[in-house]
Design an enzyme around this catalytic site. Structure first.
Site, PDB file in Angstrom:
ATOM      1  CG  ASP A 169       3.470 -12.104   0.194  1.00 48.08           C
ATOM      2  OD1 ASP A 169       4.474 -12.598  -0.248  1.00 48.08           O
ATOM      3  OD2 ASP A 169       3.305 -11.095   0.312  1.00 48.08           O
ATOM      4  NE  ARG A 230       4.253   0.246  -9.819  1.00 44.18           N
ATOM      5  CZ  ARG A 230       4.108   1.333  -9.333  1.00 44.18           C
ATOM      6  NH1 ARG A 230       2.929   1.937  -9.280  1.00 44.18           N
ATOM      7  NH2 ARG A 230       4.970   1.802  -8.564  1.00 44.18           N
ATOM      8  CD  GLU A 259      -0.734   3.887 -15.124  1.00 42.69           C
ATOM      9  OE1 GLU A 259      -0.440   4.981 -14.654  1.00 42.69           O
ATOM     10  OE2 GLU A 259      -1.224   2.942 -14.534  1.00 42.69           O
ATOM     11  CG  HIS A 278      -1.556   5.389 -11.391  1.00 43.02           C
ATOM     12  ND1 HIS A 278      -0.651   4.776 -11.779  1.00 43.02           N
ATOM     13  CD2 HIS A 278      -1.317   5.189  -9.989  1.00 43.02           C
ATOM     14  CE1 HIS A 278       0.327   4.326 -11.036  1.00 43.02           C
ATOM     15  NE2 HIS A 278      -0.397   4.610  -9.709  1.00 43.02           N
ATOM     16  CB  ILE A 279      -6.911   8.749  -8.603  1.00 41.42           C
ATOM     17  CG1 ILE A 279      -7.944   7.854  -8.713  1.00 41.42           C
ATOM     18  CG2 ILE A 279      -6.578   9.928  -9.578  1.00 41.42           C
ATOM     19  CD1 ILE A 279      -9.252   8.567  -8.563  1.00 41.42           C
TER      20      ILE A 279
HETATM   21  P1  NAD Z   1       5.025  -4.164  -0.537  1.00 42.46           P
HETATM   22  O1  NAD Z   1       6.287  -3.922  -0.807  1.00 42.46           O
HETATM   23  O2  NAD Z   1       4.821  -3.728   0.921  1.00 42.46           O
HETATM   24  O3  NAD Z   1       4.143  -5.569  -0.410  1.00 42.46           O
HETATM   25  C1  NAD Z   1       4.513  -6.317  -1.799  1.00 42.46           C
HETATM   26  C2  NAD Z   1       4.204  -7.555  -1.389  1.00 42.46           C
HETATM   27  O4  NAD Z   1       3.975  -8.630  -2.544  1.00 42.46           O
HETATM   28  C3  NAD Z   1       5.055  -8.102  -0.284  1.00 42.46           C
HETATM   29  O5  NAD Z   1       4.585  -8.986   0.587  1.00 42.46           O
HETATM   30  C4  NAD Z   1       5.988  -9.361  -1.216  1.00 42.46           C
HETATM   31  O6  NAD Z   1       6.283 -10.285  -0.738  1.00 42.46           O
HETATM   32  C5  NAD Z   1       4.832  -9.698  -2.306  1.00 42.46           C
HETATM   33  N1  NAD Z   1       5.057 -10.343  -3.577  1.00 42.46           N
HETATM   34  C6  NAD Z   1       6.098 -10.173  -4.263  1.00 42.46           C
HETATM   35  N2  NAD Z   1       6.025 -11.024  -5.331  1.00 42.46           N
HETATM   36  C7  NAD Z   1       5.080 -11.877  -5.196  1.00 42.46           C
HETATM   37  C8  NAD Z   1       4.446 -12.652  -5.910  1.00 42.46           C
HETATM   38  N3  NAD Z   1       5.027 -13.263  -7.072  1.00 42.46           N
HETATM   39  N4  NAD Z   1       3.152 -13.376  -5.615  1.00 42.46           N
HETATM   40  C9  NAD Z   1       2.675 -12.966  -4.444  1.00 42.46           C
HETATM   41  N5  NAD Z   1       3.156 -11.955  -3.635  1.00 42.46           N
HETATM   42  C10 NAD Z   1       4.190 -11.327  -3.816  1.00 42.46           C
HETATM   43  O7  NAD Z   1       4.122  -2.868  -1.506  1.00 42.46           O
HETATM   44  P2  NAD Z   1       2.747  -2.185  -1.355  1.00 42.46           P
HETATM   45  O8  NAD Z   1       3.163  -0.933  -0.433  1.00 42.46           O
HETATM   46  O9  NAD Z   1       1.831  -2.899  -0.492  1.00 42.46           O
HETATM   47  O10 NAD Z   1       2.224  -1.993  -2.649  1.00 42.46           O
HETATM   48  C11 NAD Z   1       1.489  -2.887  -3.341  1.00 42.46           C
HETATM   49  C12 NAD Z   1       1.267  -2.458  -4.669  1.00 42.46           C
HETATM   50  O11 NAD Z   1       0.511  -1.350  -4.737  1.00 42.46           O
HETATM   51  C13 NAD Z   1       2.658  -2.102  -5.507  1.00 42.46           C
HETATM   52  O12 NAD Z   1       2.645  -2.684  -6.996  1.00 42.46           O
HETATM   53  C14 NAD Z   1       2.517  -0.568  -5.528  1.00 42.46           C
HETATM   54  O13 NAD Z   1       3.203  -0.070  -6.749  1.00 42.46           O
HETATM   55  C15 NAD Z   1       1.002  -0.282  -5.637  1.00 42.46           C
HETATM   56  N6  NAD Z   1       0.682   1.105  -5.334  1.00 42.46           N
HETATM   57  C16 NAD Z   1      -0.134   1.332  -6.042  1.00 42.46           C
HETATM   58  C17 NAD Z   1      -0.609   2.838  -5.722  1.00 42.46           C
HETATM   59  C18 NAD Z   1      -1.684   3.612  -6.668  1.00 42.46           C
HETATM   60  O14 NAD Z   1      -1.623   4.770  -6.957  1.00 42.46           O
HETATM   61  N7  NAD Z   1      -2.717   2.803  -7.361  1.00 42.46           N
HETATM   62  C19 NAD Z   1      -0.291   3.471  -4.697  1.00 42.46           C
HETATM   63  C20 NAD Z   1       0.685   2.791  -3.814  1.00 42.46           C
HETATM   64  C21 NAD Z   1       1.299   1.526  -3.919  1.00 42.46           C
END
Ligand code: NAD
Length: 530
Positions: A169, A230, A259, A278-279
């Protein structure tokens, strides 16, 4: 107060509102026309992701004071239109972190032991013991890309399975990751060493197709890959080929490029592909968390005037806001500008206030800086409440300094950011008390309108360099709207800033980078709020 709940929301949230004496209209699946008519009667609206709170809806809501999103993403709310009408927009970040992390780990376990395939086989009346040979997780290496909220929690769950966690990260200070017990590595090393790779980043230009044929080639044979973040971070066509050839042992996806996924999508034909629609965030607990969260925030707002979780206004007395507003815009733009110059995880941010602005309540301005700085790399909407907490969680030290002397300016804000490798400085001011300008970038004095897109080119201060850059842009039909050069001393290094009408194709930046006398080329985009 009348509150319209226009998407499916846990009834626990409605109970909180009713208990506080609000009248709740629980009306889901309204058509656009019905919503335009309904909204007139309500002071507040609570949505999830289905209702589109457009500019038109906002303008039709003559009594509307607050828009709440039970959850995080605000793609369906026109926040700018709300801000212009003085309507508060709030969300409930972080409510589904644990649930999504648990889903990720469930996917890892399911694919390593082929549980979905075995279930399907048994239900088809078979008993195929030898077909479902699995892989143990104990002592294997989990490679996490993105160590934010969900990545951090997955770390703990993987450690609970006695996995060794390595992570990448670039925006997180290394010390912070180490505290979580993660060995921080570069992306190439993570791909080479991990037995299981799970992505937890937002979808950005940098992360789109991060896992593709070329990167899969560098991975271990028999690697497992998970995407509960995502759709699009992993190239689906490339993954299909790798699963078919069994270079990748198995993959598990909760999210997809499109989706709902097409029924004839090639990935769905593969036995070693596990999937859910997507759950990731769909548990009773997560839905209750966000429903109760947004309802309590509404109660706080209407009964105590506290805008917890607001993304578009800081919690300051109404009479202070007009004076702060132009500085809020400046501070956030400067943070966003700074974010696009940085390399490495941020360790500390110092915001210095000089002159008139030092006499104002500066705390919201510091938060606006953090919002700009963190928004491009974080998934959740960074708001005026969570920004300091998010910064603290990421190990970022935040300092404020005030001085009455602003030199040649009436007011000046200077942001100093320290990463492990470098220090970065950006200073800005307001022209005519409302026009935000950047006036200093590292060692250079400049005067840049903080809007639109621009290319920043560090170069050697010698004849011909500017001409070369102009020629390359011209050859690619990229129009230069504005141009500015600055240098610290003659014959040393210089900074060339080119304002553009549209983002340039990436090959233009590559071509400029390769020229003699060019030290670095960066694209800064201030055209949209992130
Ligand atoms: P967050 O913002 O807390 O964490 C994202 C992290 O990614 C950050 O620490 C950031 O520094 C890092 N990052 C950004 N660009 C990067 C790169 N190029 N390389 C490596 N790291 C990088 O977000 P989160 O709450 O942990 O969510 C993470 C993912 O999960 C998001 O894409 C969110 O949309 C997804 N999500 C999916 C669901 C689902 O239903 N499947 C639910 C909640 C969140």
């Amino acid at each position: 107060m009348n509150i319209l709940v226009s998407d499916k929301l846990s009834t626990r949230g409605v109970e909180v509102l009713e208990h506080a004496g609000f009248t709740v209209g629980f009306k889901t699946k309204l058509s656009k026309e019905e919503l335009l008519k309904e909204i007139k009667d309500y002071e507040g609206i609570i949505v999830r992701s289905a209702t589109k709170v457009t500019k038109e809806v906002i303008e039709a809501g003559g009594r509307l004071r607050i828009i709440g999103r039970a959850g995080t993403g605000l793609d369906n709310v026109d926040t700018d239109a709300a801000t212009r009408r003085g309507i508060v927009v709030m969300n409930t970040p972080g409510g589904n972190t644990i649930t999504t992390a648990e889903h990720t780990m469930a996917m890892v376990v399911a694919m390593s032991r082929k549980i979905p395939q075995a279930t399907a086989s048994m239900k088809a009346g078979k008993w195929e013991k030898s077909k479902f040979m699995g892989v143990e997780l104990n002592n294997k290496t989990m490679g996490l890309v993105g160590l934010g909220q969900i990545g951090s929690h997955v770390t703990k769950l993987a450690q609970g399975h006695f996995m060794n966690v390595i992570g990448y990260d670039p925006y997180l200070a290394k010390d912070r990751a180490k505290q979580m017990g993660i060995e921080v590595v570069e992306l190439e090393e993570l791909f080479q060493r991990a037995d299981v790779i799970s992505v937890h980043t937002p979808l950005t230009n940098e992360t789109r197709s991060l896992i593709n044929t070329a990167t899969i080639k560098t991975m271990k044979d028999g690697v497992m890959i998970v995407n509960c973040a995502r759709g699009g971070i992993i190239n689906e066509q490339d993954l299909y080929e790798a699963l078919k050839s069994e270079k990748v042992f198995a993959a598990a996806f909760d999210v997809f490029e499109e989706e709902p996924i097409q029924a004839d999508h090639p990935l769905l034909t593969l036995d070693n592909f596990v999937c859910t629609p997507h759950i990731g965030a769909s548990t009773e607990e997560a839905q209750e968390n966000v429903a109760i969260g947004i309802a309590e925030q509404f109660v706080d707002y209407f009964k105590r005037g506290v805008a917890r979780g607001a993304v578009n206004v800081p919690s300051v007395p109404p009479e202070v806001l007009p004076q702060l507003q132009p500085y809020l815009v400046l501070a956030e733009r400067m943070g966003l500008f700074q974010a696009q110059l940085l390399e490495g995880g941020v360790k500390s941010v110092t915001v210095e206030y000089f002159g008139e602005v030092a006499g104002l309540t500066v705390a919201p301005l510091t938060i606006a800086v953090l919002r700009g700085l963190l928004a491009p790399i974080l998934e959740d909407v960074i708001n005026f409440v969570n920004a300091p907490v998010v910064a603290k969680d990421r190990g970022i030290e935040v300092k404020e300094v005030k001085s009455s002397d602003a030199g040649d300016f009436t007011s000046l804000i200077r942001i100093k950011v320290e990463t492990g490798q470098h220090n970065y400085v950006v200073a800005g001011t307001l022209f005519h008390r409302q026009d935000p300008r950047i006036v200093e970038i590292n060692q250079y004095q400049v005067e840049v309108a903080s809007e639109g897109q621009m290319i920043l080119i560090d170069n050697v201060d010698r004849p011909g360099v500017i001409g070369t850059v102009g020629r390359i842009l011209g050859e690619h039909s990229v129009n230069i709207a504005q141009m500015q050069c600055s240098r610290a001393e003659q014959g040393g290094q210089a900074l060339l800033i080119l304002g553009l009408d549209a983002p340039p194709p990436s090959e233009v930046l590559q071509a400029v980078k390769q020229e003699d006398g060019i030290l670095s080329v960066r694209l800064v985009d201030l055209s949209k709020s992130h």
